[in-house]
Design a protein around this motif. Structure first.
Motif, short mmCIF file in Angstrom:
data_model
loop_
_atom_site.label_atom_id
_atom_site.label_comp_id
_atom_site.label_asym_id
_atom_site.label_seq_id
_atom_site.Cartn_x
_atom_site.Cartn_y
_atom_site.Cartn_z
N THR A 1 -14.35 39.22 -6.80
CA THR A 1 -14.94 39.38 -5.52
C THR A 1 -15.11 38.20 -4.65
OG1 THR A 1 -16.49 41.12 -6.54
CG2 THR A 1 -17.22 40.44 -4.51
N ALA A 2 -15.13 37.00 -5.17
CA ALA A 2 -15.01 35.82 -4.02
C ALA A 2 -13.69 35.98 -3.62
CB ALA A 2 -15.28 34.82 -4.97
N PHE A 3 -12.67 36.08 -4.43
CA PHE A 3 -11.11 35.99 -3.99
C PHE A 3 -11.17 37.17 -3.09
CE2 PHE A 3 -7.22 38.25 -4.57
CZ PHE A 3 -6.28 37.50 -4.05
N ARG A 4 -11.41 38.47 -3.34
CA ARG A 4 -11.25 39.42 -2.12
C ARG A 4 -12.06 39.10 -0.89
NH1 ARG A 4 -13.98 43.90 -4.91
NH2 ARG A 4 -13.32 45.26 -3.17
N ILE A 5 -13.34 38.59 -0.86
CA ILE A 5 -13.97 38.13 0.49
C ILE A 5 -12.97 37.09 1.23
CG2 ILE A 5 -16.04 36.76 1.14
CD1 ILE A 5 -17.65 38.23 -0.99
N ALA A 6 -12.60 36.08 0.37
CA ALA A 6 -11.92 35.12 0.85
C ALA A 6 -10.55 35.57 1.67
CB ALA A 6 -11.29 33.92 0.13
N GLN A 7 -9.87 36.63 0.95
CA GLN A 7 -8.65 37.45 1.61
C GLN A 7 -9.17 38.03 2.88
OE1 GLN A 7 -5.40 37.27 0.51
NE2 GLN A 7 -6.09 35.62 -0.71
N CYS A 8 -10.16 38.65 2.62
CA CYS A 8 -10.81 39.51 3.80
C CYS A 8 -11.06 38.51 4.98
CB CYS A 8 -12.01 40.16 3.33
SG CYS A 8 -12.46 41.70 4.36
N ARG A 9 -11.81 37.67 4.65
CA ARG A 9 -12.26 36.55 5.86
C ARG A 9 -11.00 35.93 6.59
NH1 ARG A 9 -17.27 37.12 6.59
NH2 ARG A 9 -18.75 36.57 4.79
N GLN A 10 -9.94 35.75 5.72
CA GLN A 10 -8.53 34.97 6.16
C GLN A 10 -8.04 36.33 7.41
OE1 GLN A 10 -5.90 33.80 3.22
NE2 GLN A 10 -4.38 33.47 4.97
#
Length: 156
Positions: free
Chosen positions: A100-109
């Motif tokens: 989920t942290a990975f997905r949030i980082a991708q989403c924020r980018q």
């Protein structure tokens, strides 16, 4: 906690579709209901671009098949996490938090300055709350009797 580091990569339809369905099935009752499988399949076949973005999968050394799947999208005015799941046998080991942290980082980018929403159930509300999401609304029995929709938001 996990003994090895998971590898996150873009979803590949031909290679990964059945494995994502297996992840989904591993989470039936209480996290999903069987009727949702058709919606997931439609999502995988029609809404995911051919290069696999913005949907991802996770692999873990020593485990056959995929261990997690999930993505993100833009749902004005927010970004949104989509169809996230972890192999049920691996719940509670930190994989969901890392993925989920990975997905949030991708989403924020992809969508800087956007808050991120998720529509989940009461069974995972606490998990997302620990990651900083706050509950906006609860719709009882949205997906099935006893399976409520919990609308949550992670502020910018």
């Amino acid at each position: 906690m996990l003994a090895t580091v998971p590898v996150f990569r873009a979803y590949e339809a031909i290679r990964d579709e059945e494995a994502v369905l297996q992840l989904f099935r591993s989470n039936l009752a209480p996290y999903f209901v069987p009727e949702e499988e058709a919606d997931l399949l439609a999502f995988l076949r029609g809404e995911v671009s051919t290069d696999g973005l913005p949907y991802f999968v996770a692999e873990l050394a020593g485990h056959a098949g995929l261990v997690a799947a999930g993505g993100y999208a833009l749902n004005h005015p927010y970004a949104v996490l989509t169809w996230g799941m972890v192999n049920r046998q691996l719940h509670g080991q930190g994989l969901g938090r890392a993925f989920t942290a990975f997905r949030i980082a991708q989403c924020r980018q992809a969508y800087p300055g956007k808050s991120i929403e998720i529509k989940t159930s009461q069974h995972t509300e606490g998990f997302y709350a620990k990651l900083g999401f706050r509950t906006l609304a609860i719709e009882p029995d949205k997906w099935a009797p006893g399976l409520h929709e919990v609308h949550m938001l992670l502020e910018v």
